[in-house]
Motif scaffolding. Structure first.
Motif, PDB file in Angstrom:
ATOM      1  N   ASP A 179       0.815  -1.220   0.000  1.00 19.08           N
ATOM      2  CA  ASP A 179       0.000   0.000   0.000  1.00 19.08           C
ATOM      3  C   ASP A 179       0.847   1.269   0.000  1.00 19.08           C
ATOM      4  O   ASP A 179       0.545   2.235  -0.700  1.00 19.08           O
ATOM      5  CB  ASP A 179      -0.937   0.012   1.211  1.00 19.08           C
ATOM      6  N   LYS A 180       1.909   1.275   0.798  1.00 16.69           N
ATOM      7  CA  LYS A 180       2.686   2.509   0.926  1.00 16.69           C
ATOM      8  C   LYS A 180       3.444   2.869  -0.349  1.00 16.69           C
ATOM      9  O   LYS A 180       3.961   3.985  -0.469  1.00 16.69           O
ATOM     10  CB  LYS A 180       3.644   2.415   2.104  1.00 16.69           C
ATOM     11  N   TYR A 181       3.515   1.920  -1.293  1.00 15.61           N
ATOM     12  CA  TYR A 181       4.212   2.180  -2.559  1.00 15.61           C
ATOM     13  C   TYR A 181       3.234   2.445  -3.708  1.00 15.61           C
ATOM     14  O   TYR A 181       3.664   2.763  -4.828  1.00 15.61           O
ATOM     15  CB  TYR A 181       5.080   0.971  -2.945  1.00 15.61           C
ATOM     16  N   THR A 182       1.932   2.266  -3.483  1.00 15.46           N
ATOM     17  CA  THR A 182       0.982   2.257  -4.589  1.00 15.46           C
ATOM     18  C   THR A 182       0.921   3.587  -5.323  1.00 15.46           C
ATOM     19  O   THR A 182       0.927   3.625  -6.561  1.00 15.46           O
ATOM     20  CB  THR A 182      -0.416   1.864  -4.087  1.00 15.46           C
ATOM     21  N   ASP A 183       0.871   4.696  -4.609  1.00 18.90           N
ATOM     22  CA  ASP A 183       0.790   5.997  -5.284  1.00 18.90           C
ATOM     23  C   ASP A 183       2.025   6.224  -6.152  1.00 18.90           C
ATOM     24  O   ASP A 183       1.932   6.737  -7.275  1.00 18.90           O
ATOM     25  CB  ASP A 183       0.642   7.108  -4.251  1.00 18.90           C
ATOM     26  N   MET A 184       3.176   5.812  -5.647  1.00 21.52           N
ATOM     27  CA  MET A 184       4.423   5.918  -6.413  1.00 21.52           C
ATOM     28  C   MET A 184       4.341   5.096  -7.704  1.00 21.52           C
ATOM     29  O   MET A 184       4.686   5.581  -8.798  1.00 21.52           O
ATOM     30  CB  MET A 184       5.597   5.435  -5.566  1.00 21.52           C
ATOM     31  N   MET A 185       3.869   3.858  -7.596  1.00 21.85           N
ATOM     32  CA  MET A 185       3.827   2.970  -8.749  1.00 21.85           C
ATOM     33  C   MET A 185       2.795   3.435  -9.769  1.00 21.85           C
ATOM     34  O   MET A 185       3.045   3.386 -10.985  1.00 21.85           O
ATOM     35  CB  MET A 185       3.518   1.543  -8.293  1.00 21.85           C
ATOM     36  N   LEU A 186       1.643   3.892  -9.309  1.00 19.38           N
ATOM     37  CA  LEU A 186       0.645   4.401 -10.245  1.00 19.38           C
ATOM     38  C   LEU A 186       1.157   5.655 -10.942  1.00 19.38           C
ATOM     39  O   LEU A 186       0.846   5.899 -12.114  1.00 19.38           O
ATOM     40  CB  LEU A 186      -0.670   4.686  -9.511  1.00 19.38           C
ATOM     41  N   GLY A 187       1.972   6.428 -10.242  1.00 19.27           N
ATOM     42  CA  GLY A 187       2.582   7.606 -10.855  1.00 19.27           C
ATOM     43  C   GLY A 187       3.573   7.266 -11.945  1.00 19.27           C
ATOM     44  O   GLY A 187       3.872   8.100 -12.809  1.00 19.27           O
ATOM     45  N   LEU A 188       4.078   6.021 -11.928  1.00 19.07           N
ATOM     46  CA  LEU A 188       4.994   5.556 -12.975  1.00 19.07           C
ATOM     47  C   LEU A 188       4.247   5.036 -14.199  1.00 19.07           C
ATOM     48  O   LEU A 188       4.873   4.564 -15.152  1.00 19.07           O
ATOM     49  CB  LEU A 188       5.903   4.450 -12.426  1.00 19.07           C
ATOM     50  N   GLY A 189       2.914   5.085 -14.150  1.00 16.71           N
ATOM     51  CA  GLY A 189       2.125   4.679 -15.312  1.00 16.71           C
ATOM     52  C   GLY A 189       1.512   3.301 -15.214  1.00 16.71           C
ATOM     53  O   GLY A 189       0.926   2.804 -16.184  1.00 16.71           O
ATOM     54  N   LEU A 190       1.613   2.666 -14.061  1.00 13.34           N
ATOM     55  CA  LEU A 190       1.041   1.340 -13.869  1.00 13.34           C
ATOM     56  C   LEU A 190      -0.471   1.391 -14.077  1.00 13.34           C
ATOM     57  O   LEU A 190      -1.150   2.294 -13.582  1.00 13.34           O
ATOM     58  CB  LEU A 190       1.361   0.859 -12.458  1.00 13.34           C
ATOM     59  N   LEU A 191      -1.026   0.398 -14.798  1.00 13.83           N
ATOM     60  CA  LEU A 191      -2.469   0.362 -15.046  1.00 13.83           C
ATOM     61  C   LEU A 191      -3.236  -0.440 -14.006  1.00 13.83           C
ATOM     62  O   LEU A 191      -4.409  -0.179 -13.756  1.00 13.83           O
ATOM     63  CB  LEU A 191      -2.753  -0.227 -16.431  1.00 13.83           C
ATOM     64  N   GLY A 192      -2.569  -1.436 -13.431  1.00 15.47           N
ATOM     65  CA  GLY A 192      -3.283  -2.277 -12.482  1.00 15.47           C
ATOM     66  C   GLY A 192      -2.343  -3.111 -11.654  1.00 15.47           C
ATOM     67  O   GLY A 192      -1.152  -3.260 -11.969  1.00 15.47           O
ATOM     68  N   MET A 193      -2.883  -3.668 -10.582  1.00 15.11           N
ATOM     69  CA  MET A 193      -2.126  -4.501  -9.655  1.00 15.11           C
ATOM     70  C   MET A 193      -2.933  -5.751  -9.364  1.00 15.11           C
ATOM     71  O   MET A 193      -4.171  -5.691  -9.297  1.00 15.11           O
ATOM     72  CB  MET A 193      -1.872  -3.738  -8.347  1.00 15.11           C
ATOM     73  N   VAL A 194      -2.238  -6.879  -9.156  1.00 13.99           N
ATOM     74  CA  VAL A 194      -2.898  -8.140  -8.810  1.00 13.99           C
ATOM     75  C   VAL A 194      -2.302  -8.647  -7.509  1.00 13.99           C
ATOM     76  O   VAL A 194      -1.079  -8.740  -7.370  1.00 13.99           O
ATOM     77  CB  VAL A 194      -2.699  -9.204  -9.910  1.00 13.99           C
ATOM     78  N   GLY A 195      -3.154  -8.968  -6.550  1.00 16.97           N
ATOM     79  CA  GLY A 195      -2.688  -9.507  -5.283  1.00 16.97           C
ATOM     80  C   GLY A 195      -3.814 -10.224  -4.586  1.00 16.97           C
ATOM     81  O   GLY A 195      -4.802 -10.621  -5.217  1.00 16.97           O
ATOM     82  N   LYS A 196      -3.684 -10.406  -3.288  1.00 17.15           N
ATOM     83  CA  LYS A 196      -4.785 -10.982  -2.512  1.00 17.15           C
ATOM     84  C   LYS A 196      -5.125 -10.020  -1.367  1.00 17.15           C
ATOM     85  O   LYS A 196      -4.305  -9.211  -0.948  1.00 17.15           O
ATOM     86  CB  LYS A 196      -4.431 -12.355  -1.955  1.00 17.15           C
ATOM     87  N   ALA A 197      -6.353 -10.130  -0.893  1.00 16.62           N
ATOM     88  CA  ALA A 197      -6.859  -9.373   0.248  1.00 16.62           C
ATOM     89  C   ALA A 197      -7.123  -7.911  -0.105  1.00 16.62           C
ATOM     90  O   ALA A 197      -6.955  -7.475  -1.248  1.00 16.62           O
ATOM     91  CB  ALA A 197      -5.930  -9.493   1.451  1.00 16.62           C
ATOM     92  N   GLU A 198      -7.538  -7.177   0.924  1.00 19.55           N
ATOM     93  CA  GLU A 198      -8.043  -5.824   0.735  1.00 19.55           C
ATOM     94  C   GLU A 198      -6.912  -4.806   0.617  1.00 19.55           C
ATOM     95  O   GLU A 198      -5.764  -5.089   0.915  1.00 19.55           O
ATOM     96  CB  GLU A 198      -8.955  -5.444   1.907  1.00 19.55           C
ATOM     97  N   ARG A 199      -7.266  -3.582   0.207  1.00 14.12           N
ATOM     98  CA  ARG A 199      -6.348  -2.451   0.214  1.00 14.12           C
ATOM     99  C   ARG A 199      -6.842  -1.439   1.252  1.00 14.12           C
ATOM    100  O   ARG A 199      -8.022  -1.357   1.552  1.00 14.12           O
ATOM    101  CB  ARG A 199      -6.277  -1.760  -1.158  1.00 14.12           C
ATOM    102  N   GLY A 200      -5.896  -0.652   1.784  1.00 11.62           N
ATOM    103  CA  GLY A 200      -6.240   0.364   2.763  1.00 11.62           C
ATOM    104  C   GLY A 200      -6.986   1.537   2.154  1.00 11.62           C
ATOM    105  O   GLY A 200      -7.013   1.720   0.924  1.00 11.62           O
TER     106      GLY A 200
END
Length: 500
Positions: A397-418
């Motif tokens: 979670d703490k890296y998600t804004d950074m990764m989306l800012g790099l142009g990432l379209l989506g993420m795959v994992g398990k369980a909920e997000r904050g």
């Protein structure tokens, strides 16, 4: 006086760890099969079907049920009439059994243990050391229970020092929703009550080694206060509507186990340790006559469930995916992913953050890509990759804004997000997709090729590029911020409260 040979203990531990890596306990698959039959939530029923199908595939293929092959915990009840014939410590002998099991050539298991946990966190490469609990007891035999606990469920362990007048039921019902879905329900809850803080924790873990017997307990009726508490918690936790994988449904726990111990008059320590859908544990006895090898289970007792893709699932070409297509996905949609995706977990995300902080170039572009949070098992034979189920997305979670800012379209994992991560996904108009935890071998069959593209030194935490075909996922957080891990349990909690 029985003499337990060092080699007998080593071989028995090694055999047990291999056995539990690909065979579910029969009581678990039967209880899960019963949960599948009564489940009314389509999303939860699909998730349970994947877990049961994966279970049979792993049993037949002798490959891990889950890619997280766990930290090994061993409970030893050593008969005082027995002697260990070894110049090494009991810890060292057991660790040699662990070492051999995890390096088995036909079924290598993932080494997940890191030393120097506060600082360098270096992988020990052989999954040792294990955690050993020893009790000296009367008798002429040695009873050993071996368990392999995944990080996703271990990380959801909870503890509190209650006041003597505090309600155990209230605390459990307040606490379980805070555990999220990273422990991969449906599973079991182990509860330890009393003693001291560490005693409560150990009891909670050890209680999970007992057979699942909630249906039998309810059929005969409780005979003690603890049994009445088990039944009450089983019914009330399931009434929370959390369901399989946290998607909402009728079954969150298959059983609740409780051990207790006398405690200080001023104290009421309580611990919860959840067991995930992999629920790996086994028991054997040594009496000096040789090693103990676990029998092969009869797969005819496995539920006759065979998962197949939802006929309404949308096929997605990852190589041509655009932000506009991502915005058409709705929360709860079933997708089948094909094409090339990147992987990355905690260590890779941290390294990306460090590189960006130093103004250095990244070794791979994330623009218009999808990343899969996974640390696969090493392949054997002609496998492109070993079992490769999702890891808990919340840790990223703490890296998600950074990764989306790099142009990432989506993420795959398990369980909920904050909450902050869901807000970031909505702001960027991207999506989070959920794969089923506990279905690692099934998921790996969708992976057609694999190659390391960055950070090879990180081992299973390196960045790979997978070429997948029809990999099943569910849209957990859509681009508009709709979150099935919030809406699903809420819907089923309301239905259960109204009597369905």
């Amino acid at each position: 006086m029985p003499v337990i040979a060092e080699s007998d203990l080593i071989e028995s531990v090694s055999d047990a760890l291999q056995h539990i890596s690909y065979y579910h306990p029969e009581d678990y698959v039967q209880a899960l099969g019963e949960a599948y039959e009564k489940e009314e939530s389509p999303a939860a029923k699909d998730a349970i079907a994947q877990i049961l199908t994966n279970s049979r595939m792993s049993a037949i293929g002798h490959r891990p049920i889950c890619q997280d092959t766990g930290i090994v915990t061993v409970f030893v009840k050593w008969g005082q009439g027995c002697t260990l014939a070894s110049n090494s410590s009991l810890q060292s002998v057991i660790d040699e059994g662990v070492r051999r099991a995890y390096a088995h050539p036909s079924n290598p298991l993932r080494a997940s243990i890191v030393s120097d946990p506060a600082f360098s966190r270096r992988n020990t490469r052989d999954n040792t050391p294990s955690v050993v609990h020893v009790e000296l007891v009367p008798g002429d035999s040695v009873e050993v229970t071996v368990a392999a606990k995944g990080g996703g469920s271990e990380n959801k362990t909870k503890f509190k020092m209650l006041n003597p007048s505090d309600s155990i039921v209230d605390w459990v019902l307040e606490t379980v929703p805070t555990m999220g879905a990273g422990w991969c329900p449906p599973g079991m809850l182990g509860i330890g009550i009393g003693g001291t803080a560490e005693k409560a924790m150990v009891m909670a873990k050890e209680s999970l080694m007992a057979p699942i017997d909630m249906a039998q307990l309810k059929a005969r009726g409780p005979e003690s206060d603890l049994e009445r508490l088990r039944i009450e918690l089983h019914e009330k936790v399931n009434a929370l509507g959390i369901g399989a994988q946290g998607l909402g449904g009728l079954t969150t726990v298959l059983d609740v186990k409780i051990l207790d111990w006398p405690t200080h008059a001023a104290s009421k320590p309580i611990a919860i340790v959840p067991n995930c859908a992999a629920t790996r544990h086994a028991h054997f006895t040594l009496d000096g006559s040789g090693p103990s090898f676990l029998p092969t289970p009869n797969l005819s007792s496995w539920p006759d469930v065979s998962w197949g893709p939802d006929k309404h699932a949308r096929r997605v070409d990852l190589d041509r995916l655009t932000d506009r297509e991502v915005e058409t996905w709705k929360a709860g949609d079933r997708l089948l992913l094909s094409g090339k995706m990147l992987t990355g977990r905690d260590a890779a995300h941290k390294r990306i953050q460090d590189l960006l902080g130093r103004g250095e170039q990244l070794p791979v572009s994330f623009k218009d890509r999808v990343i899969y949070y996974v640390g696969p098992v090493d392949p054997v034979g002609d496998e492109p990759v070993g079992p490769a189920g999702p890891t808990t997305a919340t840790r990223m979670d703490k890296y998600t804004d950074m990764m989306l800012g790099l142009g990432l379209l989506g993420m795959v994992g398990k369980a909920e997000r904050g909450e902050a991560t869901v807000a970031s996904i909505k702001a960027h108009r991207r999506a989070y997709l959920m794969a089923v935890g506990g279905a690692a071998y099934l998921v790996s069959k969708a992976i057609r090729s694999s190659r390391v593209v960055a950070f090879e030194d990180l081992g299973m935490e390196a960045i790979y590029e997978f070429d997948v075909r029809d990999m099943p996922v569910t849209v957990a957080v859509a681009s508009d911020g709709e979150n099935v891990h919030a809406s699903g349990p809420r819907h089923w909690r309301q239905k259960l409260a109204s009597g369905l």
